[in-house]
Design a protein around this motif. Structure first.
Motif, PDB file in Angstrom:
ATOM      1  N   SER A   6     -23.605 -14.755  -7.276  1.00 56.61           N
ATOM      2  CA  SER A   6     -22.442 -14.795  -8.157  1.00 56.61           C
ATOM      3  C   SER A   6     -21.310 -15.513  -7.427  1.00 56.61           C
ATOM      4  N   VAL A   7     -20.263 -15.866  -8.155  1.00 52.37           N
ATOM      5  CA  VAL A   7     -19.092 -16.481  -7.513  1.00 52.37           C
ATOM      6  C   VAL A   7     -18.526 -15.537  -6.457  1.00 52.37           C
ATOM      7  N   TYR A   8     -18.430 -14.263  -6.793  1.00 50.86           N
ATOM      8  CA  TYR A   8     -17.910 -13.270  -5.852  1.00 50.86           C
ATOM      9  C   TYR A   8     -18.766 -13.198  -4.587  1.00 50.86           C
ATOM     10  N   GLN A   9     -20.077 -13.160  -4.738  1.00 53.20           N
ATOM     11  CA  GLN A   9     -20.962 -13.106  -3.576  1.00 53.20           C
ATOM     12  C   GLN A   9     -20.849 -14.374  -2.735  1.00 53.20           C
ATOM     13  N   ALA A  10     -20.726 -15.522  -3.405  1.00 49.30           N
ATOM     14  CA  ALA A  10     -20.605 -16.781  -2.682  1.00 49.30           C
ATOM     15  C   ALA A  10     -19.288 -16.854  -1.911  1.00 49.30           C
ATOM     16  N   LEU A  11     -18.227 -16.329  -2.489  1.00 54.36           N
ATOM     17  CA  LEU A  11     -16.945 -16.297  -1.790  1.00 54.36           C
ATOM     18  C   LEU A  11     -17.027 -15.409  -0.549  1.00 54.36           C
ATOM     19  N   LYS A  12     -17.647 -14.254  -0.688  1.00 54.59           N
ATOM     20  CA  LYS A  12     -17.793 -13.357   0.469  1.00 54.59           C
ATOM     21  C   LYS A  12     -18.636 -14.002   1.565  1.00 54.59           C
TER      22      LYS A  12
END
Length: 230
Positions: A6-12
């Protein structure tokens, strides 16, 4: 086999060092063990009240930045939740630590608080809704992750821990459900702006990652501020 990030996982993943420094900060570890000095927690609580006021303003800006009705409703609902529910719970919780709302509103704003909240507002004013959400989510989704981690970790001391209520608040169903809605909104807004599949190849990605990582570093500064009260 796991699916795409997800975008959130990729940002982390892209800001792993800053993210880990935030969610596994010594302040958090001392909350888990119950060893955090009370003076540090009281200082943090007071500044967190001031933070929530500015955080509410930033979510109100998300209403202005929204173009789709779903985003308007989501952002408006978050502002209502923050101002009319979470803030009241925060005040009630602070009262248990001997801090009235009158005490809280008179507190001087710490530099770490001012830097963080003004950064988020600037991200929203100078960018679009996606920029603003990326700057906002380290707080909402980060606290949800911290709450889950601490609640699920057998090393966390709950019995006799003076910070048990704080841990259970952020691990609780209401906060977790609110964070899930924020996460869904981030993914929806990102997809509408062309972020899907290979995020790193998207021309917006470096800027979004920088926003996210900066917010994580400012969260670290907020914990550092709490510890500085000793």
């Amino acid at each position: 086999m796991s699916g795409p990030l997800s975008v959130y996982q990729a940002l982390k993943a892209g800001a792993a060092d800053s993210w880990d420094g935030y969610v596994a900060h010594p302040f958090v570890r001392q909350l888990a063990s119950g060893a955090l000095p009370e003076a540090c927690f009281r200082h943090y609580l007071g500044q967190d009240y001031l933070f929530l006021l500015h955080y509410s303003r930033a979510w109100a800006l998300a209403v202005v930045k929204s173009q789709e009705i779903a985003d308007l409703r989501q952002a408006a609902a978050t502002v209502d939740l923050l101002l009319n529910h979470e803030l009241a719970l925060h005040v009630k919780y602070c009262e248990g630590w001997g801090l009235s709302e009158a005490d809280l509103v008179r507190l001087p704003e710490a530099d770490a608080n001012r830097l963080y909240t003004r950064f988020v507002m600037d991200a929203g004013l100078s960018g679009d809704l996606l920029d603003l959400l990326v700057a906002l989510i380290p707080c909402s989704l980060g606290y949800a992750e911290i709450g889950r981690r601490l609640a699920d970790d057998p090393a966390t001391r709950l019995d006799g821990n003076p910070y048990r209520d704080w841990i259970e608040l952020y691990a609780g169903r209401e906060f977790q459900e609110g964070a899930a809605l924020c996460s869904q909104q981030l993914e929806r807004v990102a997809e509408a702006r062309g972020l899907s599949g290979n995020f790193v190849a998207n021309p917006r990605w470096p800027h979004l990652l920088k926003l996210f990582e900066t917010a994580c570093r400012l969260e670290i500064g907020f914990w550092d501020m709490g510890l500085s009260a000793t």
